[in-house]
Write an enzyme that holds these catalytic residues in place. Structure first.
Site, PDB file in Angstrom:
ATOM      1  N   HIS A  42       1.571   5.377  -1.672  1.00 40.13           N
ATOM      2  CA  HIS A  42       1.213   6.563  -2.470  1.00 40.13           C
ATOM      3  C   HIS A  42       2.478   7.120  -3.107  1.00 40.13           C
ATOM      4  O   HIS A  42       3.379   7.563  -2.393  1.00 40.13           O
ATOM      5  CB  HIS A  42       0.547   7.625  -1.594  1.00 40.13           C
ATOM      6  CG  HIS A  42      -0.759   7.152  -1.024  1.00 40.13           C
ATOM      7  ND1 HIS A  42      -1.958   7.302  -1.692  1.00 40.13           N
ATOM      8  CD2 HIS A  42      -1.035   6.477   0.111  1.00 40.13           C
ATOM      9  CE1 HIS A  42      -2.922   6.752  -0.969  1.00 40.13           C
ATOM     10  NE2 HIS A  42      -2.391   6.237   0.133  1.00 40.13           N
ATOM     11  N   LEU A  43       2.527   7.078  -4.433  1.00 44.64           N
ATOM     12  CA  LEU A  43       3.729   7.551  -5.147  1.00 44.64           C
ATOM     13  C   LEU A  43       3.539   8.915  -5.778  1.00 44.64           C
ATOM     14  O   LEU A  43       4.501   9.493  -6.266  1.00 44.64           O
ATOM     15  CB  LEU A  43       4.121   6.557  -6.242  1.00 44.64           C
ATOM     16  CG  LEU A  43       5.015   5.396  -5.847  1.00 44.64           C
ATOM     17  CD1 LEU A  43       5.315   4.539  -7.086  1.00 44.64           C
ATOM     18  CD2 LEU A  43       6.316   5.878  -5.218  1.00 44.64           C
ATOM     19  N   ASP A  87       1.259   2.660   3.551  1.00 42.71           N
ATOM     20  CA  ASP A  87       0.432   3.854   3.366  1.00 42.71           C
ATOM     21  C   ASP A  87       1.270   5.125   3.461  1.00 42.71           C
ATOM     22  O   ASP A  87       0.768   6.175   3.892  1.00 42.71           O
ATOM     23  CB  ASP A  87      -0.734   3.911   4.371  1.00 42.71           C
ATOM     24  CG  ASP A  87      -1.827   4.877   3.925  1.00 42.71           C
ATOM     25  OD1 ASP A  87      -1.901   5.192   2.724  1.00 42.71           O
ATOM     26  OD2 ASP A  87      -2.607   5.324   4.785  1.00 42.71           O
ATOM     27  N   LYS A 134      -9.233  -0.070  -5.946  1.00 43.90           N
ATOM     28  CA  LYS A 134      -9.318   0.596  -4.644  1.00 43.90           C
ATOM     29  C   LYS A 134     -10.674   1.253  -4.457  1.00 43.90           C
ATOM     30  O   LYS A 134     -11.133   2.025  -5.306  1.00 43.90           O
ATOM     31  CB  LYS A 134      -8.208   1.660  -4.553  1.00 43.90           C
ATOM     32  CG  LYS A 134      -8.168   2.436  -3.237  1.00 43.90           C
ATOM     33  CD  LYS A 134      -7.690   1.587  -2.077  1.00 43.90           C
ATOM     34  CE  LYS A 134      -7.799   2.303  -0.740  1.00 43.90           C
ATOM     35  NZ  LYS A 134      -6.687   3.166  -0.430  1.00 43.90           N
ATOM     36  N   LEU A 189      -5.274   9.267   7.902  1.00 43.95           N
ATOM     37  CA  LEU A 189      -6.582   8.607   7.921  1.00 43.95           C
ATOM     38  C   LEU A 189      -6.442   7.170   7.479  1.00 43.95           C
ATOM     39  O   LEU A 189      -5.772   6.930   6.467  1.00 43.95           O
ATOM     40  CB  LEU A 189      -7.566   9.356   7.006  1.00 43.95           C
ATOM     41  CG  LEU A 189      -8.020  10.715   7.538  1.00 43.95           C
ATOM     42  CD1 LEU A 189      -8.804  11.480   6.491  1.00 43.95           C
ATOM     43  CD2 LEU A 189      -8.843  10.559   8.819  1.00 43.95           C
ATOM     44  N   HIS A 214      -4.772  -0.549   5.760  1.00 42.75           N
ATOM     45  CA  HIS A 214      -4.311   0.215   6.934  1.00 42.75           C
ATOM     46  C   HIS A 214      -5.273   0.125   8.123  1.00 42.75           C
ATOM     47  O   HIS A 214      -5.831   1.112   8.572  1.00 42.75           O
ATOM     48  CB  HIS A 214      -4.038   1.689   6.586  1.00 42.75           C
ATOM     49  CG  HIS A 214      -5.046   2.343   5.674  1.00 42.75           C
ATOM     50  ND1 HIS A 214      -6.391   2.349   5.930  1.00 42.75           N
ATOM     51  CD2 HIS A 214      -4.887   3.003   4.513  1.00 42.75           C
ATOM     52  CE1 HIS A 214      -6.997   3.001   4.945  1.00 42.75           C
ATOM     53  NE2 HIS A 214      -6.107   3.403   4.079  1.00 42.75           N
ATOM     54  N   HIS A 248     -10.677   1.320   1.680  1.00 39.58           N
ATOM     55  CA  HIS A 248     -10.463   2.334   2.715  1.00 39.58           C
ATOM     56  C   HIS A 248     -11.675   2.232   3.628  1.00 39.58           C
ATOM     57  O   HIS A 248     -12.758   2.716   3.295  1.00 39.58           O
ATOM     58  CB  HIS A 248     -10.321   3.739   2.120  1.00 39.58           C
ATOM     59  CG  HIS A 248     -10.037   4.762   3.178  1.00 39.58           C
ATOM     60  ND1 HIS A 248      -8.814   5.386   3.314  1.00 39.58           N
ATOM     61  CD2 HIS A 248     -10.798   5.228   4.201  1.00 39.58           C
ATOM     62  CE1 HIS A 248      -8.847   6.193   4.369  1.00 39.58           C
ATOM     63  NE2 HIS A 248     -10.051   6.119   4.918  1.00 39.58           N
ATOM     64  N   HIS A 257       0.864  -1.198   0.000  1.00 41.68           N
ATOM     65  CA  HIS A 257       0.000   0.000   0.000  1.00 41.68           C
ATOM     66  C   HIS A 257       0.893   1.238   0.000  1.00 41.68           C
ATOM     67  O   HIS A 257       1.454   1.603   1.024  1.00 41.68           O
ATOM     68  CB  HIS A 257      -0.917   0.018   1.227  1.00 41.68           C
ATOM     69  CG  HIS A 257      -1.905   1.148   1.217  1.00 41.68           C
ATOM     70  ND1 HIS A 257      -3.249   0.954   1.416  1.00 41.68           N
ATOM     71  CD2 HIS A 257      -1.750   2.476   1.034  1.00 41.68           C
ATOM     72  CE1 HIS A 257      -3.876   2.117   1.354  1.00 41.68           C
ATOM     73  NE2 HIS A 257      -2.977   3.071   1.129  1.00 41.68           N
ATOM     74  N   HIS A 289       2.947  14.652   1.650  1.00 41.61           N
ATOM     75  CA  HIS A 289       2.342  15.976   1.421  1.00 41.61           C
ATOM     76  C   HIS A 289       3.412  16.998   1.743  1.00 41.61           C
ATOM     77  O   HIS A 289       4.268  16.747   2.596  1.00 41.61           O
ATOM     78  CB  HIS A 289       1.152  16.202   2.371  1.00 41.61           C
ATOM     79  CG  HIS A 289      -0.033  15.339   2.065  1.00 41.61           C
ATOM     80  ND1 HIS A 289      -0.966  15.651   1.107  1.00 41.61           N
ATOM     81  CD2 HIS A 289      -0.430  14.164   2.597  1.00 41.61           C
ATOM     82  CE1 HIS A 289      -1.893  14.698   1.063  1.00 41.61           C
ATOM     83  NE2 HIS A 289      -1.589  13.778   1.955  1.00 41.61           N
TER      84      HIS A 289
HETATM   85  O1  DOR Z   1      -3.541   9.559   5.583  1.00 38.19           O
HETATM   86  C1  DOR Z   1      -3.857   9.259   4.454  1.00 38.19           C
HETATM   87  N1  DOR Z   1      -3.252   9.800   3.364  1.00 38.19           N
HETATM   88  N2  DOR Z   1      -4.850   8.387   4.296  1.00 38.19           N
HETATM   89  C2  DOR Z   1      -5.344   8.118   3.080  1.00 38.19           C
HETATM   90  O2  DOR Z   1      -6.247   7.336   3.008  1.00 38.19           O
HETATM   91  C3  DOR Z   1      -4.831   8.807   1.869  1.00 38.19           C
HETATM   92  C4  DOR Z   1      -3.472   9.286   2.056  1.00 38.19           C
HETATM   93  C5  DOR Z   1      -3.034  10.274   0.993  1.00 38.19           C
HETATM   94  O3  DOR Z   1      -3.208   9.989  -0.197  1.00 38.19           O
HETATM   95  O4  DOR Z   1      -2.481  11.320   1.344  1.00 38.19           O
HETATM   96 ZN    ZN Z   2      -3.429   5.044   1.434  1.00 42.93          ZN
END
Ligand code: DOR
Ligand code: ZN
Length: 343
Positions: free
Chosen positions: A15-16, A247, A99, A219, A174, A136, A13, A251
């Site tokens: 995020h790229l 996960d 997803k 989250l 997660h 999710h 899991h 950001h």
């Molecule tokens: O904390 C999170 N960030 N939970 C998610 O489900 C998405 C992820 C994100 O893409 O930033």
């Molecule tokens: Zn995620």
């Protein structure tokens, strides 16, 4: 144990993101993992097989030379996803899962599913073709307390879903609660879960230790200590339903440190080292390899990786900031130490 040699793990899991941001973070994952299940919550979302193929090409062309890293692509389920898209996805060989974001649940989820009943045709196609559904697991109703959203989702959505689609492969992503551990444990082998490093290491006090900590906000949100302990037990149980998924969600500092900060914890720079800390703190280092390198691959029907990765118990200091395209991000443990290093 001061040295650990693992079959190279998989991050089930991740995020790229895309573009310059992706180029700056990808080396962290590539150094640690042979493969990763890549989340589709871009803007616009990766909702078709054609988009997934193009995104995969962008990832491959951003890889360091000689890298054998394999991105495992996913599709973003919407109210309008057609069953035919599932067949295309399966036949492509590059899409490994779909997803399911409840609309409004998290980052870039506004195109998500408003009511899973609208997707029953798609779920039947997934059940037929064996493509897993990655969930999710949080309700979005404003009246439900944010700390209860996973538990309520299990009762209201997941229980009826798995009862109706008994052969559908489901990964509850997660997981953060004792109730999720119990639910997944009680289900047959087609229902599994990923567990993040940060949910194994932190409870909700970490959101408020000596002030508000936006870099611990994600989250599903961190929960009470009893839930963290339940996750540790599940991860160390040797039950193949529970496997590694970071996960890791980058950001920019500005997007996290503001009046309405984004959800996401960035752990890719130290991911396997953090899991080693969590397993070591609970006398479970002998169970890390199966959790990180075997159970996830098996669930997805993939061969085990051939390369290996060596870790040693030697602490190092995490930088205060890392690059995220033209911006900067604050990584997990910024300015603090991590107990394990890659050899
Ligand atoms: O904390 C999170 N960030 N939970 C998610 O489900 C998405 C992820 C994100 O893409 O930033
Ligand atoms: Zn995620």
């Amino acid at each position: 144990m001061t040295t650990l040699i693992l079959t190279k793990p998989d991050d089930m899991h991740l995020h790229l993101r895309d573009g310059d941001a992706m180029r700056s973070i990808l080396p962290h994952t590539v150094r640690r993992f042979a493969r990763a299940i890549v989340m589709p919550n871009l803007r616009p979302p990766i909702a078709t097989t054609a988009q997934a193929i193009a995104y995969r090409e962008r990832i491959l062309s951003a890889l360091p030379p000689e890298s054998a890293f394999e991105p495992l692509m996913t599709l973003y389920l919407t109210d309008n996803t057609a069953p035919a898209e599932i067949v295309r996805a399966r036949e492509s060989g590059v899409v490994h899962a779909v997803k399911y974001y409840p609309a409004g649940a998290t980052t870039n989820s506004d195109s998500g599913v408003t009511d899973i009943a609208r997707c029953h045709g798609v779920l039947e196609a997934m059940e037929r073709t064996g493509l897993p559904l990655l969930v999710h697991g949080e309700v979005t109703a404003a009246e439900v307390d944010v700390f209860d959203r996973e538990r309520v989702f299990i009762d209201q959505v997941l229980v009826p879903l798995v009862a109706r689609f008994t052969r559908l492969k489901v990964v509850v992503e997660h997981i953060t609660t004792r109730e999720a551990v119990r639910f997944v444990t009680a289900m047959p082998a087609n229902v599994a879960a990923t567990i993040t490093a940060h949910h194994l290491l932190l409870n909700r006090n970490a959101l408020f230790s000596a002030g508000v900590r936006p870099h611990h906000y994600c989250l599903p949100i961190l929960k009470r200590e009893v839930h963290r302990v339940a996750l540790v037990e599940a991860a160390l149980s040797g039950n193949p339903k529970f496997f590694l998924g970071t996960d890791s969600a980058p950001h920019s500092r500005a997007a996290k440190e503001c009046v309405c900060g984004c959800a996401g914890v960035y752990t890719a720079h130290a991911a396997i080292e953090l899991y080693a800390e969590a397993f070591g703190a609970n006398d479970g280092l002998d169970r890390l390899e199966a959790f990180a390198s075997a159970y996830g691959a098996h669930f997805y029907g993939l061969a085990r990786n051939r390369d290996s990765l060596s870790l040693e118990r030697r602490s190092w200091q995490v930088p205060e900031e890392l690059e995220l395209g033209s911006e900067r991000l604050v990584p997990f443990r910024a300015g603090e130490s991590v107990a394990w290093s890659i050899v």
